[in-house]
Motif scaffolding. Structure first.
Motif, PDB file in Angstrom:
ATOM      1  N   ASN A  75       0.824  -1.200   0.000  1.00 55.64           N
ATOM      2  CA  ASN A  75       0.000   0.000   0.000  1.00 55.64           C
ATOM      3  C   ASN A  75       0.865   1.260   0.000  1.00 55.64           C
ATOM      4  OD1 ASN A  75      -2.471   1.319  -0.054  1.00 55.64           O
ATOM      5  ND2 ASN A  75      -2.555   1.480   2.167  1.00 55.64           N
ATOM      6  N   ALA A  76       1.948   1.249   0.755  1.00 54.52           N
ATOM      7  CA  ALA A  76       2.860   2.394   0.802  1.00 54.52           C
ATOM      8  C   ALA A  76       3.515   2.620  -0.560  1.00 54.52           C
ATOM      9  CB  ALA A  76       3.926   2.180   1.875  1.00 54.52           C
ATOM     10  N   VAL A  77       3.911   1.538  -1.230  1.00 55.25           N
ATOM     11  CA  VAL A  77       4.520   1.653  -2.560  1.00 55.25           C
ATOM     12  C   VAL A  77       3.505   2.198  -3.559  1.00 55.25           C
ATOM     13  CG1 VAL A  77       5.486   0.332  -4.487  1.00 55.25           C
ATOM     14  CG2 VAL A  77       6.267  -0.122  -2.170  1.00 55.25           C
ATOM     15  N   LEU A  78       2.266   1.708  -3.494  1.00 51.83           N
ATOM     16  CA  LEU A  78       1.213   2.207  -4.383  1.00 51.83           C
ATOM     17  C   LEU A  78       0.985   3.709  -4.187  1.00 51.83           C
ATOM     18  CD1 LEU A  78      -1.389  -0.696  -4.152  1.00 51.83           C
ATOM     19  CD2 LEU A  78      -0.155   0.010  -6.195  1.00 51.83           C
ATOM     20  N   LYS A  79       0.955   4.138  -2.936  1.00 44.09           N
ATOM     21  CA  LYS A  79       0.772   5.566  -2.647  1.00 44.09           C
ATOM     22  C   LYS A  79       1.949   6.392  -3.167  1.00 44.09           C
ATOM     23  CE  LYS A  79      -2.268   5.265   1.350  1.00 44.09           C
ATOM     24  NZ  LYS A  79      -2.428   5.492   2.780  1.00 44.09           N
ATOM     25  N   GLN A  80       3.160   5.881  -3.004  1.00 38.96           N
ATOM     26  CA  GLN A  80       4.343   6.598  -3.463  1.00 38.96           C
ATOM     27  C   GLN A  80       4.343   6.721  -4.987  1.00 38.96           C
ATOM     28  OE1 GLN A  80       8.086   4.824  -2.348  1.00 38.96           O
ATOM     29  NE2 GLN A  80       9.270   6.504  -3.189  1.00 38.96           N
ATOM     30  N   ILE A  81       4.031   5.641  -5.679  1.00 38.96           N
ATOM     31  CA  ILE A  81       3.977   5.671  -7.145  1.00 38.96           C
ATOM     32  C   ILE A  81       2.915   6.659  -7.606  1.00 38.96           C
ATOM     33  CG2 ILE A  81       3.356   4.326  -9.203  1.00 38.96           C
ATOM     34  CD1 ILE A  81       4.662   1.886  -7.798  1.00 38.96           C
ATOM     35  N   THR A  82       1.759   6.624  -6.966  1.00 36.56           N
ATOM     36  CA  THR A  82       0.681   7.539  -7.329  1.00 36.56           C
ATOM     37  C   THR A  82       1.117   8.994  -7.141  1.00 36.56           C
ATOM     38  OG1 THR A  82      -0.995   5.900  -6.750  1.00 36.56           O
ATOM     39  CG2 THR A  82      -1.707   8.183  -6.847  1.00 36.56           C
ATOM     40  N   ALA A  83       1.753   9.282  -6.027  1.00 36.21           N
ATOM     41  CA  ALA A  83       2.201  10.652  -5.760  1.00 36.21           C
ATOM     42  C   ALA A  83       3.288  11.092  -6.730  1.00 36.21           C
ATOM     43  CB  ALA A  83       2.702  10.755  -4.320  1.00 36.21           C
ATOM     44  N   GLU A  84       4.222  10.215  -7.033  1.00 35.23           N
ATOM     45  CA  GLU A  84       5.354  10.564  -7.894  1.00 35.23           C
ATOM     46  C   GLU A  84       4.979  10.713  -9.365  1.00 35.23           C
ATOM     47  OE1 GLU A  84       8.607  11.268  -7.170  1.00 35.23           O
ATOM     48  OE2 GLU A  84       8.128  11.171  -5.037  1.00 35.23           O
ATOM     49  N   PHE A  85       4.084   9.848  -9.836  1.00 31.98           N
ATOM     50  CA  PHE A  85       3.838   9.795 -11.268  1.00 31.98           C
ATOM     51  C   PHE A  85       2.458  10.277 -11.717  1.00 31.98           C
ATOM     52  CE2 PHE A  85       7.101   6.610 -10.468  1.00 31.98           C
ATOM     53  CZ  PHE A  85       8.063   7.001 -11.393  1.00 31.98           C
ATOM     54  N   LEU A  86       1.496  10.361 -10.814  1.00 28.68           N
ATOM     55  CA  LEU A  86       0.147  10.670 -11.244  1.00 28.68           C
ATOM     56  C   LEU A  86      -0.392  11.992 -10.738  1.00 28.68           C
ATOM     57  CD1 LEU A  86      -1.353   7.079 -10.813  1.00 28.68           C
ATOM     58  CD2 LEU A  86      -0.394   8.109 -12.877  1.00 28.68           C
ATOM     59  N   LEU A  87      -0.086  12.355  -9.504  1.00 27.99           N
ATOM     60  CA  LEU A  87      -0.635  13.571  -8.931  1.00 27.99           C
ATOM     61  C   LEU A  87       0.240  14.778  -9.270  1.00 27.99           C
ATOM     62  CD1 LEU A  87      -1.568  12.247  -5.370  1.00 27.99           C
ATOM     63  CD2 LEU A  87      -3.052  12.473  -7.377  1.00 27.99           C
TER      64      LEU A  87
END
Length: 91
Positions: A75-87
């Motif tokens: 879940n932490a990795v998913l949140k990090q990827i989302t923040a880095e690449f999508l938001l």
């Protein structure tokens, strides 16, 4: 709350083309792109489809695990990827 206030900005044809190209690269309308930039955000470009495939696979892994610790890490990795690449980033 309705959006009834308009801000007009004059630009050259070249500047307009450049702004529109950057907005398209981010998958945003020109208005949304300019608004985000004016409010201090840096919109991200549209990531490749492969990123979404990887995110889906990670999400599937999370639903298959029986370990709360591993679920938390995924879940932490998913949140990090989302923040880095999508938001959009605040700059």
């Amino acid at each position: 709350m309705g959006k009834d206030i308009r801000i007009a900005v004059r630009v050259t044809a070249r500047e307009k083309d450049k702004i529109q190209a950057k907005a398209r690269k981010c998958g945003l309308s020109t208005t949304e792109y300019v608004k985000q930039r004016a409010l201090g955000y840096e919109p991200k470009g549209i990531p490749p489809d492969a990123l979404f495939v990887c995110l889906e696979k990670l999400s599937e892994l999370e639903s298959k695990t029986n370990s709360p610790e591993l679920d938390e890490e995924i879940n932490a990795v998913l949140k990090q990827i989302t923040a880095e690449f999508l938001l959009p980033g605040k700059g």
